[in-house]
Write a protein that holds these residues in place. Structure first.
Motif, mmCIF file in Angstrom:
data_model
loop_
_atom_site.group_PDB
_atom_site.id
_atom_site.type_symbol
_atom_site.label_atom_id
_atom_site.label_comp_id
_atom_site.label_asym_id
_atom_site.label_seq_id
_atom_site.Cartn_x
_atom_site.Cartn_y
_atom_site.Cartn_z
ATOM 1 N N SER A 1 9.493 -12.186 17.415
ATOM 2 C CA SER A 1 10.371 -11.081 17.785
ATOM 3 C C SER A 1 9.567 -9.904 18.317
ATOM 4 O O SER A 1 9.968 -9.235 19.280
ATOM 5 N N LEU A 2 8.418 -9.632 17.704
ATOM 6 C CA LEU A 2 7.563 -8.545 18.174
ATOM 7 C C LEU A 2 7.072 -8.821 19.594
ATOM 8 O O LEU A 2 7.082 -7.922 20.453
ATOM 9 N N GLU A 3 6.647 -10.040 19.850
ATOM 10 C CA GLU A 3 6.132 -10.362 21.175
ATOM 11 C C GLU A 3 7.238 -10.338 22.234
ATOM 12 O O GLU A 3 6.983 -10.011 23.395
ATOM 13 N N LYS A 4 8.473 -10.662 21.857
ATOM 14 C CA LYS A 4 9.588 -10.546 22.798
ATOM 15 C C LYS A 4 9.798 -9.094 23.224
ATOM 16 O O LYS A 4 10.262 -8.821 24.337
ATOM 17 N N GLN A 5 9.466 -8.155 22.310
ATOM 18 C CA GLN A 5 9.567 -6.731 22.631
ATOM 19 C C GLN A 5 8.293 -6.217 23.299
ATOM 20 O O GLN A 5 8.151 -5.029 23.518
ATOM 21 N N LYS A 6 7.371 -7.149 23.603
ATOM 22 C CA LYS A 6 6.087 -6.812 24.228
ATOM 23 C C LYS A 6 5.250 -5.922 23.319
ATOM 24 O O LYS A 6 4.550 -5.020 23.782
ATOM 25 N N LEU A 7 5.300 -6.211 22.042
ATOM 26 C CA LEU A 7 4.446 -5.558 21.053
ATOM 27 C C LEU A 7 3.367 -6.562 20.655
ATOM 28 O O LEU A 7 3.625 -7.518 19.926
ATOM 29 N N TYR A 8 2.159 -6.347 21.155
ATOM 30 C CA TYR A 8 1.050 -7.265 20.919
ATOM 31 C C TYR A 8 -0.041 -6.563 20.120
ATOM 32 O O TYR A 8 -0.328 -5.383 20.340
ATOM 33 N N PHE A 9 -0.673 -7.314 19.209
ATOM 34 C CA PHE A 9 -1.709 -6.740 18.361
ATOM 35 C C PHE A 9 -2.862 -7.732 18.221
ATOM 36 O O PHE A 9 -2.655 -8.953 18.237
ATOM 37 N N HIS A 10 -4.070 -7.194 18.091
ATOM 38 C CA HIS A 10 -5.232 -8.053 17.872
ATOM 39 C C HIS A 10 -5.285 -8.551 16.431
ATOM 40 O O HIS A 10 -5.916 -9.565 16.138
ATOM 41 N N SER A 11 -4.678 -7.814 15.517
ATOM 42 C CA SER A 11 -4.712 -8.177 14.111
ATOM 43 C C SER A 11 -3.530 -7.531 13.403
ATOM 44 O O SER A 11 -2.810 -6.710 13.981
ATOM 45 N N HIS A 12 -3.332 -7.903 12.154
ATOM 46 C CA HIS A 12 -2.263 -7.286 11.366
ATOM 47 C C HIS A 12 -2.587 -7.408 9.889
ATOM 48 O O HIS A 12 -3.455 -8.194 9.492
#
Length: 254
Positions: A152-163
């Protein structure tokens, strides 16, 4: 001793101050009052860890309040954050940006903050991580939140190197200790920036950093004074600008 600059960003009530306190292992940052819109100060907490040749500057920034987006103080606070990032980027460097978010769906204001502060700036190649709070009731493990929501985050174009999926409160599963280990490893680890596909680094509960914080120092930050912000200017003031690094010859003025 090497120094790492880690900047925490997030909406009011996202848990930035509580995260800092958990990493430090003591109460060093005062949580913001959401009813009052949170703090407008930028504060640097310098932490030294035992058995580690690393010193971490944790930068606590004003929380973004969507309801007060047009408020003068809110705009000033956002400008201060941008000034901090520009200053660090041009001097010591930014080693990690951490976006903090309460568990749940990412609000539209979070996406706007991510785009304006991260993607549209010169430091867009800086490692960026997501810390999700309020996960003490997540079953069977806090990391389940990421497994259920990363698409869901990636569909909103929210990308992260880590979490890191964490809690800052005590529970029966030692979640707070697990969270402290994850957060400490996150801020001490050199997160690769080869891609935003999140295949590089994710701190787990079993491999946390078992280190004690041996020192903590708190300093309020203020934006550097530049020509347009000087309180008084006269017609005799001169602004000299260079678009290239200064050489010894350029440093000689007559």
């Amino acid at each position: 001793m090497s120094t790492r600059n880690v900047v925490l960003l997030g909406e009011v009530g996202s848990g930035k101050s509580s995260i800092i306190n958990l990493i430090a292992g003591r109460h060093v940052a005062e949580p913001s009052n959401e009813a009052k819109g949170g703090t407008l100060d930028i504060t640097c907490y310098t932490l030294s860890f035992s058995r580690s040749n690393v010193q971490v500057n944790l930068w606590d920034t004003p929380g973004w309040h969507p309801a007060e987006e047009k408020d003068v103080k809110q705009r000033q606070a956002v400008g201060e954050v941008d000034s901090l990032l520009q200053t660090l980027h041009a001097t010591e460097g930014i080693h990690l940006l951490i976006f903090c978010m309460q568990a749940g769906r990412a609000p539209r204001s979070f996406l706007k903050m991510y785009n304006s502060i991260y993607l549209e700036r010169a430091w867009c190649k800086t490692p960026v991580a997501l810390v999700v709070t309020w996960l003490e009731l997540m079953q069977p493990d806090m990391h389940t939140w990421w497994e259920n929501n990363w698409r869901s985050l990636e569909k909103q174009k929210l990308y992260f190197h880590s979490h890191a999926c964490v809690t800052t409160v005590d529970d029966s599963r030692d979640g707070k200790q697990v969270s402290q280990n994850r957060l400490r490893k996150l801020i001490l680890h050199h997160v690769p920036t080869d891609s935003l596909s999140h295949v590089a680094f994710c701190p787990g509960p079993e491999d946390g950093v078992q280190l004690f914080v041996t020192g903590a120092r708190e300093v309020l930050w203020s934006a550097p004074i530049c020509f347009p912000t000087l309180a008084q200017r006269t017609q005799n003031d001169v602004l000299i600008m260079y678009d290239k690094p200064l050489s010894s010859a350029k440093m000689s003025f007559h």
